[in-house]
Structure formats: structure tokens, C-alpha cells
Design a protein around this motif. Structure first.
Motif, short mmCIF file in Angstrom:
data_model
loop_
_atom_site.label_atom_id
_atom_site.label_comp_id
_atom_site.label_asym_id
_atom_site.label_seq_id
_atom_site.Cartn_x
_atom_site.Cartn_y
_atom_site.Cartn_z
N GLN A 109 3.42 3.13 1.16
CA GLN A 109 2.29 3.81 0.51
C GLN A 109 1.77 2.97 -0.67
O GLN A 109 0.58 2.91 -0.90
CB GLN A 109 2.74 5.17 -0.02
N GLU A 110 2.71 2.30 -1.36
CA GLU A 110 2.30 1.51 -2.54
C GLU A 110 1.34 0.39 -2.12
O GLU A 110 0.36 0.12 -2.82
CB GLU A 110 3.50 0.83 -3.24
N ASP A 111 1.64 -0.25 -0.98
CA ASP A 111 0.77 -1.35 -0.53
C ASP A 111 -0.61 -0.84 -0.16
O ASP A 111 -1.62 -1.45 -0.48
CB ASP A 111 1.39 -2.09 0.67
N VAL A 112 -0.64 0.29 0.53
CA VAL A 112 -1.94 0.87 0.90
C VAL A 112 -2.67 1.24 -0.39
O VAL A 112 -3.85 0.94 -0.56
CB VAL A 112 -1.76 2.12 1.80
N TYR A 113 -1.93 1.84 -1.29
CA TYR A 113 -2.50 2.26 -2.57
C TYR A 113 -3.08 1.05 -3.31
O TYR A 113 -4.19 1.11 -3.83
CB TYR A 113 -1.39 2.91 -3.40
N PHE A 114 -2.33 -0.03 -3.31
CA PHE A 114 -2.77 -1.24 -4.01
C PHE A 114 -4.13 -1.70 -3.48
O PHE A 114 -5.05 -1.98 -4.24
CB PHE A 114 -1.74 -2.36 -3.86
#
Ligand SMILES: Nc1ncnc2c1ncn2[C@@H]1O[C@H](COP(=O)(O)OP(=O)(O)OP(=O)(O)O)[C@@H](O)[C@H]1O
Length: 414
Positions: free
Chosen positions: A162-167
Motif C-alpha cells: 500500500q505504501e508504494d501505491v500511496y507514494f
């Protein structure tokens, strides 16, 4: 019988059927896009703000639709043409089209963006954040804007944290930069894949959704007619052949509405005509090409043999509703109801909603089902489910038979 030298000689002397075979290759970008002009317009309107609010806004658009509906070719054409129109207005813009199936991590995507911009970045030792910062500084220094298309974004969503998508999605919150230089187009087969994400990210991405419908037979006919003109010798593909292919795949005739398969069928039919020394590409060549290409469908039938009882009941429910409602796309609510009625008939405990959803997801990944969001107007939005294979009597029999086997425990699933 002609001798072998003559056969080779005639093969070498050029084609009586094809003029420019490369026009039929999947990566060919044609000069016209029949029936996608409206989508180009929608994309232009979505990105118009970029020009009027230069540097103040970063735009996000989702392009979604089933396979072969022109999402890639349309976004690429839009991006490259938009770039040159902005250039005429004195704005420097780069269009970068990335494929998340090829570049599967945020890091690889970042490296690919740098390499598209011909920006030398040390391959090792940088975090993605640092690499993105270098990219942004580069754009800033040269006063360049960028539209980045993330094609097959479904893969990225399913494979990344999720963090990568969020980034990616909230890039500007991360970079906390005053000038916004990067905008995105997310291309997806199924925008439902976003539903697994945090609400915050989801809402951020889904603000602009442009949906590509499967092509009807008339639409496919126009797309094919352009390819015939560019790829074939004059008058070798009769009208009848063209209509035949269009009707095989047209969504209004029960087909998938997939332009890629229609073009592939046209190409293979041409090659068959050539091998058979036919002066014309005829419906019989199309039939043969169609069955070769659709042997994939028989691979799906193989996959079905391994399903457990409850996914099979879901397929049975889909078939029942398909027959009863005379439509391919079934709202998930109706499907669940039909599924649970069949379970009751069979004396089986129906699975709960989340488990049904898991089965649907798995069968979608196996290529047996397709899902999409309904448009507004169907009393809110709902998930529509359809089978990727035609509902033939043989298919129905196969499902019923496999269900019986599971019920009788005659064959354990693998
Ligand atoms: N409107 C159109 N006019 C001309 N060619 C088209 C059109 N739509 C699709 N095509 C052609 O059909 C093929 C498939 O299109 P494309 O790859 O853009 O589909 P897609 O929706 O991105 O598919 P996927 O989801 O599988 O990636 C390509 O060869 C493309 O050039």
C-alpha cells in the motif's frame, strides 16, 4: 503439382495478399482510431486544466475497460498528440508510457521514467524517493511537465505494498514541492482492483474514470476496414469477410468486443489464404483462424476441471442467470442469490459473501470470469460479472457434470 523451386520462387516474389503486414502487429499505432475519438476528447478535457493551471495542478485519470478495447493505443495517441499541441503553445511536456507488467516494482518504474527522460541516474544506492526527487528536480530545472501512463496498473496494485501505491498516487504530498509537474493516467482492466486499497488512495485515484466499452460489431468493422486498407493488397478482403470477423467478436453478437483478437484473426486469415494460394481472404479462412485463436477458450475449460464445488456452483448460477435474463453481465447481488438458491437445492451450506468474492476473484485471475463496475443508473454502482467463454450447451453440461462429480466425491480437486 508445382515443383519445389517454383513454390519457393513464388513465395519470394512478394505477397499477393499483404501490402504492409506490420500494420497488423499489436504494437502498431494507427493514424486513426475509429470510435475512440470521444475518449480522446474526454482525456483532453481531463487534462485541459494542466494548461490553464500550469504547475498548480497534478491530474489523475483512470482508464478502465476489458482487454482489447483500445486503452493502450488511445492513451498513447492522446499523450503524444497532446505533447505536440502543448509544444505549439510553448509548453514543454514529456509523455511517458510505462507497463506495470514489465516494470513490476516502484523502483523499476522509477528507473524507467528516468531512462525515458534520458536522465542518467546511478543504478544503485538510491532509494525510490531519492530517485523521484532527482527526476522532479530535472523537470523543474528544464521547466518540463510530464504525463506518466501506468499501463496494466492492476499488476502494480496487486503486487505492491500500500505504501508504494500511496507514494505514487500522492506523490506531491511526499515531495512537498510547490510546482506540480507530474500527472498520471492509470490504465486498468478492472477498476475493481482499486477497491482493495485504502479509501484515501481509492478516492484520490477514482476522481476521473474513463470507461472503455467492448466494441460492437459495427465498431469493429470500421477498425478492421482501416487495417484492411493499410495492410492488404487492394480488393483481396471482400466485405463479407470483414463483416464475418466483426460479427464473431462484436459485443452485441455475444462476442468479447476485443479489437486485438479481431485484428489477429484478420491477419491469420490472410496468412491462411496466402498459404492456400487463394486470391481472396474468405470466410472459410476466418473460420479456421478463429478456431486456432480460440483454442485458448479450450484451455479455460481445462482450468474449470480443477475447480472445487462452490466455484462451480457460482458458474452454474451465472449460466442460469445468463439464460434467464438474456444478458452477459450479471450484478453480483443477483448472482449471490441464485448461488444460494442452488446451494439450498443441493443441500449445501452457502458460503459467505467474502468467500464468494474470493472465488470470483480467483476465477477472474484464471481468466474464466470478467468483472466490471456498472455505470450509474443501475440503482447505484454495482459489480457486474460475466463469463469469458460463450455459454454453449456443451459448457453447461461440463459444469453440471463437474458439480455432480464433486458432490459424489468421485474426484477430488487437485
Ligand atoms: N479504435 C481503434 N482503432 C484502431 N485500432 C484499435 C482501436 N482499438 C483498439 N485497436 C487495436 O486493437 C489492439 C488492442 O488495443 P489495445 O492494446 O490498445 O487494447 P487494451 O484495451 O489496452 O488491451 P489490454 O487491456 O489487453 O492491454 C491494438 O492492436 C490496437 O491498435
Amino acid at each position: 503439382m508445382p515443383n519445389i523451386e517454383d513454390i519457393i520462387e513464388s513465395g519470394l516474389s512478394g505477397s499477393n495478399i499483404f501490402k504492409r503486414l506490420e500494420v497488423l502487429a499489436p504494437e502498431h499505432v494507427p493514424s486513426r482510431l475509429p470510435h475512440r475519438e470521444e475518449k480522446i476528447k474526454e482525456l483532453t478535457l481531463a487534462f485541459r486544466d494542466l494548461l490553464s493551471n500550469l504547475g498548480l495542478t497534478s491530474i489523475r485519470v483512470v482508464v478502465s475497460g476489458p482487454t482489447g478495447t483500445g486503452k493502450t493505443v488511445t492513451t498513447k495517441t492522446f499523450g503524444n498528440t497532446f505533447k505536440s499541441r502543448l509544444k505549439d503553445r510553448g509548453v514543454k511536456m514529456e509523455y511517458i508510457h510505462l507497463n506495470c507488467h514489465k516494470q513490476r516494482t516502484l523502483y523499476l518504474l522509477t528507473m524507467e521514467i528516468a531512462s525515458s527522460l534520458k536522465l542518467p541516474i546511478p543504478v544503485r544506492g538510491l532509494s525510490t524517493q531519492e530517485a523521484f526527487r532527482i527526476i522532479h528536480d530535472y523537470l523543474e530545472k528544464r521547466n518540463i511537465y510530464a504525463i506518466i501512463t501506468l499501463d496494466e496498473f492492476d499488476y502494480f496494485v496487486n503486487a505492491s505494498s500500500q505504501e508504494d501505491v500511496y507514494f505514487l498516487v500522492r506523490l506531491y504530498d511526499e515531495l512537498s514541492s510547490a510546482t506540480r509537474r507530474i500527472s498520471y493516467i492509470f490504465v486498468m482492466r478492472d477498476e475493481q482492483n482499486i477497491s482493495t486499497l485504502d479509501r484515501g488512495i481509492r478516492d484520490h485515484i477514482m476522481r476521473n474514470l474513463i470507461y472503455f466499452n467492448p466494441y460492437t460489431s459495427l465498431e469493429l468493422r470500421d477498425i478492421l476496414a482501416d487495417r484492411v486498407e493499410d495492410a492488404f493488397q487492394p480488393n483481396v478482403v471482400p466485405e463479407e469477410t470483414l463483416n464475418f470477423i466483426a460479427e464473431l467478436y462484436g459485443s452485441d453478437k455475444g462476442g468479447s468486443g476485443n479489437a486485438r483478437l479481431a485484428i489477429e484473426t484478420l491477419e491469420m486469415a490472410g496468412k491462411l489464404a496466402e498459404v492456400k494460394n487463394s486470391a481472396l481472404v474468405l470466410p472459410e479462412h476466418v473460420k479456421e483462424a478463429f478456431s486456432k485463436i480460440n483454442k485458448e477458450a479450450s484451455e479455460i475449460v481445462d482450468e474449470i476441471s480443477y475447480l472445487e464445488l462452490h466455484p462451480l456452483i457460482i458458474l452454474k448460477a451465472l449460466i442460469n442467470l445468463h439464460n434467464r435474463l438474456k444478458t452477459d453481465s450479471i450484478p453480483i447481488g443477483r448472482l449471490e442469490k441464485e448461488y444460494s438458491d442452488i446451494c439450498t437445492e443441493l443441500g449445501e451450506e452457502p458460503r459467505r459473501h467474502t468467500q464468494i468474492y474470493e472465488y470470483v476473484k480467483r476465477m477472474r485471475l484464471m481468466g474464466i470470469l470478467e468483472t466490471r463496475q456498472s455505470g450509474r443508473g443501475m440503482r447505484g454502482r454495482t459489480t457486474l460479472i460475466s463469463l469469458t467463454v460463450p455459454v454453449t450447451p456443451e459448457f453447461e453440461t461440463l459444469i453440471t457434470k463437474k458439480m455432480r462429480m464433486r458432490l459424489d466425491n468421485r474426484e477430488e480437486p487437485v
